[in-house]
Design an enzyme around this catalytic site. Structure first.
Site, PDB file in Angstrom:
ATOM      1  N   GLN A  78      33.309  99.095  11.957  1.00 18.06           N
ATOM      2  CA  GLN A  78      32.331 100.157  12.215  1.00 18.06           C
ATOM      3  C   GLN A  78      32.275 101.162  11.055  1.00 18.06           C
ATOM      4  O   GLN A  78      32.015 102.348  11.259  1.00 18.06           O
ATOM      5  CB  GLN A  78      32.665 100.871  13.524  1.00 18.06           C
ATOM      6  CG  GLN A  78      32.420 100.034  14.766  1.00 18.06           C
ATOM      7  CD  GLN A  78      30.941  99.722  14.982  1.00 18.06           C
ATOM      8  OE1 GLN A  78      30.063 100.382  14.420  1.00 18.06           O
ATOM      9  NE2 GLN A  78      30.655  98.706  15.777  1.00 18.06           N
ATOM     10  N   SER A  79      32.450 100.686   9.854  1.00 20.39           N
ATOM     11  CA  SER A  79      32.477 101.556   8.674  1.00 20.39           C
ATOM     12  C   SER A  79      31.131 102.220   8.407  1.00 20.39           C
ATOM     13  O   SER A  79      30.098 101.547   8.274  1.00 20.39           O
ATOM     14  CB  SER A  79      32.884 100.734   7.445  1.00 20.39           C
ATOM     15  OG  SER A  79      32.640 101.444   6.256  1.00 20.39           O
ATOM     16  N   ASN A  80      31.133 103.548   8.294  1.00 16.78           N
ATOM     17  CA  ASN A  80      29.934 104.276   7.882  1.00 16.78           C
ATOM     18  C   ASN A  80      29.582 103.976   6.427  1.00 16.78           C
ATOM     19  O   ASN A  80      28.416 103.846   6.061  1.00 16.78           O
ATOM     20  CB  ASN A  80      30.151 105.781   8.051  1.00 16.78           C
ATOM     21  CG  ASN A  80      30.411 106.175   9.481  1.00 16.78           C
ATOM     22  OD1 ASN A  80      29.668 105.817  10.380  1.00 16.78           O
ATOM     23  ND2 ASN A  80      31.488 106.915   9.706  1.00 16.78           N
TER      24      ASN A  80
END
Length: 319
Positions: A78-80
């Site tokens: 879920q890396s921005n």
């Protein structure tokens, strides 16, 4: 003192300044004390915003200058940062390879869904330690096929990425007088490096507090110190230009680990939404706000002007 920034090439992703808002209702709910402000990088108008958009303006320009046709980076599922990298690649007509640690989701949600929509080639590895070798293998693969890869380290936390937040302080100086405190979420150290250096260059006495999302204060302070040396050289100063800068990292709100909510972060997310209609995320800004709330309740910030730098990430609420 900010003149050297003007020579750095930049891609105009979300070129308008992010707003600064009062958090009067939140402050009242906490019993008063300081003047609370928020710098709304969550409202940057590119790919759902966030601090990574600022970094990507400079990093993507460097990739273009190198003739790259493929951006490669890494992070969690879920890396921005991965999401913004994929968006930059799509906007610039490049390919994107994302190396993420974790298991392949049965049904992608939140950032993982956006990565897919943006056309990124997402590759999964088992652990954080597997990410760097996998990125190098991906880069070799691109070269063998005749392409030109550009590998972006975790979080774009490089001297160039940090320079984006020196520029952010120049932007802030056009909006408000120097706050007494800037508090924000910190993880790979690039944002904090730029904020510390920017305040030093502006001559501000502002205290910059990074609330860790994962690493210990000792590790992050070491990383920020190293980045400050490289940033100083990038901006044309001696490497020790920021040697006297104060680096403050609070690792007391990490809880059980990266991405795992705590009772304090849950309260911070709910209270901020219910008082200000401001949305935080469970990985970064929720824990940073928990750190701010604790200090306000301890009366540590009484009569001070405190700016919470919202670094985005609210997409994770839909994970």
């Amino acid at each position: 003192m900010f003149g050297a920034l003007r020579s750095l090439p930049s891609v105009p992703f979300a070129h308008a300044p992010s707003p600064v808002d009062e958090l009067a209702r939140l402050c009242a709910a906490l019993g008063g004390g300081p003047r609370l402000l928020v710098k709304r990088d969550d409202a940057l108008a590119f790919a759902f915003g966030g601090n990574k958009v600022r970094k990507m303006r400079l990093v993507a320009a460097q990739a273009q200058a190198c003739g790259a046709n493929t951006l490669i980076t890494t992070g969690g599922v879920q890396s921005n940062h991965a999401r913004v990298t994929a968006a930059a690649a799509a906007t610039l007509g490049m390919k994107c390879i994302l190396v993420v640690n974790g298991t392949t989701p049965e049904r992608p949600t939140a950032n993982a869904l956006l990565d897919k929509l943006l056309g990124a080639d997402v590759r999964y590895v088992a652990a954080r330690g597997d990410r760097a070798p996998a990125m190098e293998r991906a880069a070799d693969e691109v070269r063998r096929s005749g392409g030109t890869p550009f590998v972006i380290p975790l979080g774009a936390s490089t001297p160039l990425g940090a320079a984006a937040f020196v520029d952010a302080i120049a932007e802030l100086a056009e909006q408000i007088d120097p706050p007494d405190v800037i508090l924000h979420s910190t993880s790979s150290g690039g944002t904090q490096t730029g904020l510390v250096a920017g305040c030093a260059l502006a001559g501000w006495p502002t205290r910059v507090i990074g609330v860790s999302a994962d690493e210990s204060s000792a590790v992050l302070e070491r990383d920020v110190r190293a980045l400050l040396g490289g940033l100083a050289e990038l901006l044309g100063f001696a490497s020790d230009r920021f040697a006297a800068a104060r680096i403050t990292v609070d690792d007391g709100f990490v809880g059980a680990g990266y991405g795992l909510p705590t009772p304090e972060s849950r309260e911070a997310i709910e209270l901020t939404a219910r008082t200000e209609a401001l949305f935080l995320d469970p990985t970064y800004t929720g824990k940073a706000m928990a750190g701010l709330i604790a200090r306000v309740r301890r009366r540590e910030f009484d009569n001070a002007t405190v700016l919470f730098w919202h670094t985005g990430g609210q997409v994770a609420l839909f994970a």
